[in-house]
Design a protein around this motif. Structure first.
Motif, PDB file in Angstrom:
ATOM      1  N   ARG A  26       0.544  -1.203  -0.197  1.00 36.33           N
ATOM      2  CA  ARG A  26      -0.286  -0.261   0.502  1.00 36.33           C
ATOM      3  C   ARG A  26       0.514   1.431   0.383  1.00 36.33           C
ATOM      4  N   TYR A  27       0.482   1.801  -0.499  1.00 34.89           N
ATOM      5  CA  TYR A  27       1.059   3.992  -0.550  1.00 34.89           C
ATOM      6  C   TYR A  27       0.272   5.054  -0.171  1.00 34.89           C
ATOM      7  N   ASN A  28       0.925   6.072   0.836  1.00 32.84           N
ATOM      8  CA  ASN A  28      -0.006   6.884   1.287  1.00 32.84           C
ATOM      9  C   ASN A  28      -0.428   7.411   0.529  1.00 32.84           C
ATOM     10  N   PRO A  29      -1.970   7.346   0.599  1.00 32.90           N
ATOM     11  CA  PRO A  29      -3.271   8.324  -1.054  1.00 32.90           C
ATOM     12  C   PRO A  29      -2.604   9.675  -0.982  1.00 32.90           C
ATOM     13  N   TYR A  30      -1.862   9.985  -0.204  1.00 39.85           N
ATOM     14  CA  TYR A  30      -1.454  11.935  -0.486  1.00 39.85           C
ATOM     15  C   TYR A  30       0.152  12.525  -0.036  1.00 39.85           C
ATOM     16  N   THR A  31       0.657  11.492  -0.073  1.00 47.99           N
ATOM     17  CA  THR A  31       2.439  11.159  -0.138  1.00 47.99           C
ATOM     18  C   THR A  31       2.587  10.654  -1.094  1.00 47.99           C
ATOM     19  N   GLY A  32       1.753   9.839  -1.256  1.00 48.31           N
ATOM     20  CA  GLY A  32       3.021   8.766  -2.616  1.00 48.31           C
ATOM     21  C   GLY A  32       4.020   7.561  -2.159  1.00 48.31           C
ATOM     22  N   ARG A  33       4.419   7.755  -0.610  1.00 55.29           N
ATOM     23  CA  ARG A  33       5.186   6.855   0.430  1.00 55.29           C
ATOM     24  C   ARG A  33       4.666   6.013   0.580  1.00 55.29           C
ATOM     25  N   ARG A  34       5.560   4.516   0.702  1.00 51.26           N
ATOM     26  CA  ARG A  34       5.052   3.102   0.617  1.00 51.26           C
ATOM     27  C   ARG A  34       5.033   3.488   2.432  1.00 51.26           C
ATOM     28  N   VAL A  35       3.549   2.628   2.024  1.00 54.04           N
ATOM     29  CA  VAL A  35       3.297   2.586   4.052  1.00 54.04           C
ATOM     30  C   VAL A  35       4.171   1.013   5.036  1.00 54.04           C
ATOM     31  N   VAL A  36       4.794   1.343   5.587  1.00 55.37           N
ATOM     32  CA  VAL A  36       5.344   0.697   5.768  1.00 55.37           C
ATOM     33  C   VAL A  36       5.159   0.837   7.703  1.00 55.37           C
ATOM     34  N   ALA A  37       4.925  -1.131   8.177  1.00 56.18           N
ATOM     35  CA  ALA A  37       4.241  -0.889   9.462  1.00 56.18           C
ATOM     36  C   ALA A  37       4.969  -0.126  10.427  1.00 56.18           C
ATOM     37  N   GLY A  38       5.013   0.125  11.680  1.00 57.80           N
ATOM     38  CA  GLY A  38       5.501   1.183  12.464  1.00 57.80           C
ATOM     39  C   GLY A  38       5.720   2.889  12.379  1.00 57.80           C
ATOM     40  N   VAL A  39       5.758   2.854  10.982  1.00 56.95           N
ATOM     41  CA  VAL A  39       6.358   3.799  10.381  1.00 56.95           C
ATOM     42  C   VAL A  39       5.650   5.410  10.261  1.00 56.95           C
ATOM     43  N   ASP A  40       5.168   6.502  10.584  1.00 59.74           N
ATOM     44  CA  ASP A  40       4.534   7.441  10.713  1.00 59.74           C
ATOM     45  C   ASP A  40       4.352   7.671   9.434  1.00 59.74           C
ATOM     46  N   ASP A  41       3.352   8.531   8.399  1.00 67.21           N
ATOM     47  CA  ASP A  41       3.522   9.243   7.745  1.00 67.21           C
ATOM     48  C   ASP A  41       2.939  10.044   7.526  1.00 67.21           C
ATOM     49  N   ALA A  42       3.155  11.578   7.637  1.00 66.82           N
ATOM     50  CA  ALA A  42       2.651  12.542   7.965  1.00 66.82           C
ATOM     51  C   ALA A  42       1.717  13.057   6.619  1.00 66.82           C
ATOM     52  N   VAL A  43       0.225  13.261   7.119  1.00 65.59           N
ATOM     53  CA  VAL A  43      -0.528  13.578   6.047  1.00 65.59           C
ATOM     54  C   VAL A  43      -1.185  14.955   6.165  1.00 65.59           C
ATOM     55  N   PRO A  44      -1.386  15.851   5.573  1.00 69.65           N
ATOM     56  CA  PRO A  44      -1.709  16.978   4.991  1.00 69.65           C
ATOM     57  C   PRO A  44      -3.029  17.940   5.907  1.00 69.65           C
ATOM     58  N   THR A  45      -2.933  18.478   6.471  1.00 68.60           N
ATOM     59  CA  THR A  45      -4.595  18.539   8.251  1.00 68.60           C
ATOM     60  C   THR A  45      -5.308  18.722   6.580  1.00 68.60           C
ATOM     61  N   ALA A  46      -5.645  19.294   5.077  1.00 70.38           N
ATOM     62  CA  ALA A  46      -6.757  19.375   4.511  1.00 70.38           C
ATOM     63  C   ALA A  46      -7.562  17.716   4.443  1.00 70.38           C
ATOM     64  N   ALA A  47      -6.013  16.814   3.716  1.00 65.58           N
ATOM     65  CA  ALA A  47      -6.625  15.551   4.453  1.00 65.58           C
ATOM     66  C   ALA A  47      -7.389  14.994   5.445  1.00 65.58           C
ATOM     67  N   GLN A  48      -7.018  15.146   6.235  1.00 61.49           N
ATOM     68  CA  GLN A  48      -7.243  15.218   7.322  1.00 61.49           C
ATOM     69  C   GLN A  48      -9.067  15.387   7.965  1.00 61.49           C
ATOM     70  N   LEU A  49      -8.914  16.474   7.933  1.00 59.32           N
ATOM     71  CA  LEU A  49     -10.634  17.037   7.647  1.00 59.32           C
ATOM     72  C   LEU A  49     -11.243  16.615   6.396  1.00 59.32           C
ATOM     73  N   GLY A  50     -11.342  16.394   5.473  1.00 60.35           N
ATOM     74  CA  GLY A  50     -11.074  15.468   4.278  1.00 60.35           C
ATOM     75  C   GLY A  50     -12.074  16.523   3.515  1.00 60.35           C
ATOM     76  N   LEU A  51     -11.099  17.433   3.525  1.00 53.74           N
ATOM     77  CA  LEU A  51     -11.187  18.228   2.411  1.00 53.74           C
ATOM     78  C   LEU A  51     -10.350  17.842   0.792  1.00 53.74           C
ATOM     79  N   GLU A  52      -8.882  17.834   1.414  1.00 55.96           N
ATOM     80  CA  GLU A  52      -7.917  16.983   0.065  1.00 55.96           C
ATOM     81  C   GLU A  52      -8.907  16.092  -1.002  1.00 55.96           C
ATOM     82  N   PRO A  53      -8.789  15.310  -1.541  1.00 55.73           N
ATOM     83  CA  PRO A  53      -8.661  14.008  -2.312  1.00 55.73           C
ATOM     84  C   PRO A  53      -7.655  13.700  -2.186  1.00 55.73           C
ATOM     85  N   PRO A  54      -7.524  12.107  -2.549  1.00 60.19           N
ATOM     86  CA  PRO A  54      -5.926  11.576  -2.616  1.00 60.19           C
ATOM     87  C   PRO A  54      -5.129  12.125  -4.199  1.00 60.19           C
TER      88      PRO A  54
END
Length: 91
Positions: A26-54
């Motif tokens: 899997r990849y983060n839909p907002y950053t394009g980085r591969r999702v790695v277990a145990g590693v947090d990937d920053a998600v933009p605030t607008a995406a957290q609020l549901g205002l930004e599409p992937p």
């Protein structure tokens, strides 16, 4: 704590998933980085609020073509097709 969009590739009606050698990738839909277990990937605030599409495909990490309209959005991956906000009940 990261909050992902309400609609994910797993919500697609065709059940499309990215797999490599039998393992789900899997990849983060907002950053394009591969999702790695145990590693947090920053998600933009607008995406957290549901205002930004992937902007990136969750299955392959490729950049998607995104069209935003007043009542929702759709995003198209060159390999995995169209993902619409209606799949997650956002319209």
């Amino acid at each position: 704590m990261t909050i992902m969009a309400e609609a994910t590739m797993g919500d697609r009606p065709d059940g499309l998933e990215g797999r490599v050698d039998g393992l789900e990738e899997r990849y983060n839909p907002y950053t394009g980085r591969r999702v790695v277990a145990g590693v947090d990937d920053a998600v933009p605030t607008a995406a957290q609020l549901g205002l930004e599409p992937p902007r990136f495909c969750e299955a392959c990490g490729r950049r998607m073509v995104v069209q935003i309209s007043p009542d929702g959005w759709w995003a198209k991956c060159s390999r995995h097709g169209v993902f619409d906000s209606i799949y997650g009940g956002r319209r």
